[in-house]
Design an enzyme around this catalytic site. Sequence first.
Site: not given
Length: 498
Positions: A56, A96, A104, A189, A383-385
Amino acid sequence: MATNYNEKLLLNYVPVYVMLPLGVVNVENVFADPETLETQLKRLKEEAGVDGVMVDVWWGIIESKGPKQYDWTAYKTLFQLIARLGLKIQAIMSFHQCGGNVGDIVTIPIPQWVRDVGDNDPDIYYTNRKGTRDIEYLSIGVDNLPLFAGRTAVQLYSDYMSSFKENMADLIEAGVIVDIEVGLGPAGELRYPSYPQSQGWVFPGIGEFQCYDKYLKKDFKEAAAKAGHPEWDLPEDAGEYNDKPEETGFFKKDGTYVSEKGKFFMTWYSNKLIFHGDQILGEANKIFAGLKVNLAAKVSGIHWLYNHHSHAAELTAGYYNLFKRDGYRPIARMLSKHYGILNFTCLEMKDTDNTAEALSAPQELVQEVLSKAWKEGIEVAGENALETYGAKGYNQILLNARPNGVNPNGKPKLRMYGFTYLRLSDTVFQENNFELFKKLVRKMHADQDYCGDAAKYGHEIVPLKTSNSQLTLEDIADAAQPSGAFKWDSETDLKVDG
């Protein structure tokens, strides 16, 4: 590392990236612990054979001091370390806030000088029907309003990406930065912030529509008047975050969502989102066109209530997806205009992972979204969530990466463009976890050794082409016509524990 390839099997290779910790560059814009990161990245490269990392690049860090006061120093140091280790970079333009979503663990708000505008005009933020503001991303309603020291929101994003390109030109030129993922909403997203944990949402609640700021309200009223219905207002019967669909007038059987008014609202709400993505990706394309880099955008995996007739959780997020209306192919068509890759999530999930009341169907959702993107002729990555360390999740990821398995004679019919593992942590390196993770990478690579030359597995990055045409309402309506998904095998042919 000695390499050993079968050239035909290599065409089944899916590169693996690992997402770096959220605060690798901290909120003070300091790359705080390069030694630990270097040790971890060396192990990922040398022992597991991963292809690269995703990181990020936070707007709230880079432009924190004031308008156009960009400071890339810490990120340059980080990227140079990654490059030195021979890893590729997927860079996320993160417009964001970090904080308030699943996983997070640090808080990085959007720039203070932007939030200062919000103190005087809170309608710059997404707003629910009760008037609660969501401060993690600017409302689509201000995309083209010059409220930020004379600039529009889209100009803020565009100027930031231009500065990134100028400051990272050497790393793009060297083929180190291979992907630019453009953040288009909360959690990066393309969606509305319909299920904010910070406002009390819990799984599997329906979420809430987020279009009640004065700018989007005005936009809707103008659209309704133009359609000959000045009396129509935004929904008043769509319930609250943790309601069930049947408890609401909007989502219940034969509810508002199937009425003329409901269909008009959902078309407006979902189209605003798609045109938002279209405009910002158009800006990104102007900036990066001609460079050897991929553009990508992320779509959220809203798998709960997928098996309810209303698809309520998808609808509140802006995905107008029903059994008889395709909500994802229009997004894929929009991406195709900009030669973009669709990045999807929840690849590790199985339908049995959640309780029956969640009406969750991640397997069918992944199958649908990937199929629609492939039908539009674009690449899909994913990706995995949630954090995943076990064979069950890894095998599901492998199935989605190559839904019909490995083709021993060359390129498989269906293959994901790449997989990004969420996320780098000490837990990954615990002995059993790391052994299994190494197997995941090996199987993603179709049992081939690490390959640093992407052209050998059909991924040579060519200069980004200029966006090819204007997205129209007709494009969206055409893409929304229902069409079937490709067939998936029942399980992967390359299991990590097989």
